[in-house]
Every structure is written in structure tokens, then in C-alpha cells.
Design an enzyme around this catalytic site. Sequence first.
Site, PDB file in Angstrom:
ATOM      1  N   CYS A   9       0.859  -1.177   0.000  1.00 29.33           N
ATOM      2  CA  CYS A   9       0.000   0.000   0.000  1.00 29.33           C
ATOM      3  C   CYS A   9       0.901   1.234   0.000  1.00 29.33           C
ATOM      4  CB  CYS A   9      -1.002  -0.012   1.149  1.00 29.33           C
ATOM      5  SG  CYS A   9      -0.291   0.013   2.788  1.00 29.33           S
ATOM      6  N   CYS A  82      -5.237   1.091  -4.093  1.00 28.94           N
ATOM      7  CA  CYS A  82      -4.313   2.131  -4.558  1.00 28.94           C
ATOM      8  C   CYS A  82      -5.012   3.481  -4.609  1.00 28.94           C
ATOM      9  CB  CYS A  82      -3.780   1.766  -5.935  1.00 28.94           C
ATOM     10  SG  CYS A  82      -2.968   0.162  -5.959  1.00 28.94           S
ATOM     11  N   CYS A  86      -1.084   2.034  -8.785  1.00 25.87           N
ATOM     12  CA  CYS A  86      -0.587   0.830  -8.139  1.00 25.87           C
ATOM     13  C   CYS A  86       0.889   0.653  -8.465  1.00 25.87           C
ATOM     14  CB  CYS A  86      -1.362  -0.394  -8.632  1.00 25.87           C
ATOM     15  SG  CYS A  86      -3.044  -0.472  -7.993  1.00 25.87           S
TER      16      CYS A  86
END
Length: 133
Positions: A9, A82, A86
Site C-alpha cells: 500500500c 491504490c 498501483c
Amino acid sequence: MKKKVAFVCVHNSCRSQMAEGLAKKLGSDVLEAYSAGTENYPEVKPLAVQVMEEEGVDMGGYYPKLLSDIPKEVDILITMGCNVACPYVPCRYREDWGIEDPSGGPIEDYRKTRNIVKEKVMDLIQRVKSKQI
């Protein structure tokens, strides 16, 4: 042979850390788990650590890591949701879990996120065990 999975993340301070901790606890027989973020962050969120302790996962020694801190190539890449773009990590399989970041919210939000992450990690473990991934 264990599959290398990376949970990624932005800050590696909450969701991806939860996923790594749960994967290590619940799937250590089939997964080699890592987590990382795309931006530096000073610490794992204290409420994330607290709600994981409720699940019996000790994240006391966990710290935010960057993509450069994990293996360059993994079998499975899981993005947690995202915000902008990403990240790219070479992998054989990829999916986005689209989990909302509880940061800044009350502890109940962290518990809800932990439960969603746990359900998804358990599903991932089952899919790996049944050779779907």
C-alpha cells in the site's frame, strides 16, 4: 514450496502490515509474507498494532518498509487499495483488494479493516493450498 506474497500500500503503516502479520500467523505453511509501501512513513499505526494484538498477532517489532526492502520478484502481489497508481512489482499473480484505509478513524474502523483483511488472507491461503494460485 512456499509462495512469496507481498502486500503493498502507500505507507505500509496499517492494512499491508495487518495482512503480513495475519499471513505469517495463519499461512506460514504455504506463504512467505512481506509487506511494503511506496512512500516513507515513521511508524506502524498504534491502533493497527492494538487491534492485531486482539487477534493474537504481535506486531511490536514491525516497521514501515519500502518496495526496495522486499524481494525484487514475488509469486503473488496484493495491493491493498491504490490511491493514485498501483506500484509495479514483478509477480506471477496480482490482485487489488480495494480495502479502505482506517487511518484517522476510531478503533472500530481499525477492527473492521482487520476483519476484512483476515477474511481475505484466509481466502488467499485456501486458494494457494488448492493450487488455484
